[in-house]
Design an enzyme around this catalytic site. Structure first.
Site, mmCIF file in Angstrom:
data_model
loop_
_atom_site.group_PDB
_atom_site.id
_atom_site.type_symbol
_atom_site.label_atom_id
_atom_site.label_comp_id
_atom_site.label_asym_id
_atom_site.label_seq_id
_atom_site.Cartn_x
_atom_site.Cartn_y
_atom_site.Cartn_z
ATOM 1 N N SER A 50 45.557 -23.893 -48.237
ATOM 2 C CA SER A 50 45.161 -22.807 -49.386
ATOM 3 C C SER A 50 45.148 -20.367 -48.797
ATOM 4 O O SER A 50 44.824 -20.232 -49.591
ATOM 5 C CB SER A 50 43.369 -22.547 -48.365
ATOM 6 O OG SER A 50 44.097 -21.751 -47.036
ATOM 7 N N LYS A 91 42.772 -16.782 -43.414
ATOM 8 C CA LYS A 91 42.248 -16.511 -45.031
ATOM 9 C C LYS A 91 42.250 -14.985 -44.986
ATOM 10 O O LYS A 91 42.592 -13.864 -43.978
ATOM 11 C CB LYS A 91 40.980 -16.002 -45.302
ATOM 12 C CG LYS A 91 40.426 -17.811 -45.119
ATOM 13 C CD LYS A 91 40.948 -18.909 -46.079
ATOM 14 C CE LYS A 91 40.214 -20.387 -45.995
ATOM 15 N NZ LYS A 91 41.187 -21.409 -46.972
#
Length: 179
Positions: A50, A91
């Site tokens: 990700s 993230k």
């Protein structure tokens, strides 16, 4: 007349003192390592694609757990947070509290302005205009087409943030500072 201890007695006593000093040093080192590990810095293993191309599956980063005790996260910082199910995610902060975020035609806008994202190599799905609530951040992975982030999870509460990813320290050939 006082007699001096024999050489072997002095040697035994010095050996006991030396062993005691080594044990004290070892205990202090372990306590300091635990304090640093649990309150200041923590290693984190990146799992999944990700955050590619910034971070890769298997990278190890050093997470600064202290920084957000003194200030709020800033846009662009890479953070580790506790997601639902007690799983830690890594993230990038895209928007902070009271920001308005939206995305259209692969362009992400914060407060009406498109943001420069040189770290994103994939397209970004559209996001309807929304305001980030107070005490929250909006996060997305750099690999937008393969990331479970605020688009799915919603804004992330600041109190669920473990810390800021500061340094990639493994593999050694990828060693770098992230900010």
């Amino acid at each position: 007349m006082n007699q001096l201890p024999s050489r072997s007695a002095r040697h035994k006593r010095r050996g006991k003192n030396e062993a005691w000093e080594w044990l004290q040093a070892l205990v202090i080192a372990v306590v300091l390592a635990l304090i640093i590990r649990y309150f200041i810095f923590e290693p984190f293993n990146v799992s999944g694609p990700s955050m590619m191309n910034t971070l890769h599956d298997g990278d190890f980063v050093l997470v600064n757990k202290l920084v957000y005790q003194y200030r709020m996260p800033k846009r662009g910082e890479v953070i580790v947070f506790e997601a639902p199910g007690h799983k830690d995610y890594i993230k990038r902060v895209i928007a902070v509290e009271n920001d308005y975020i939206e995305a259209q035609n692969n362009v992400v806008r914060v407060n009406g302005r498109s943001i420069n994202e040189p770290y994103v190599a994939t397209r970004t799905d559209d996001i309807k205009l929304q305001k980030v609530p107070k005490g929250y951040v909006f996060v997305m992975g750099d690999n937008r087409m393969n990331s479970s982030d605020s688009r799915e999870l919603g804004p992330i509460p600041v109190d669920k943030i473990v810390g800021r990813a500061d340094i990639v320290f493994w593999p050694l050939n990828d060693f770098r500072v992230l900010w």
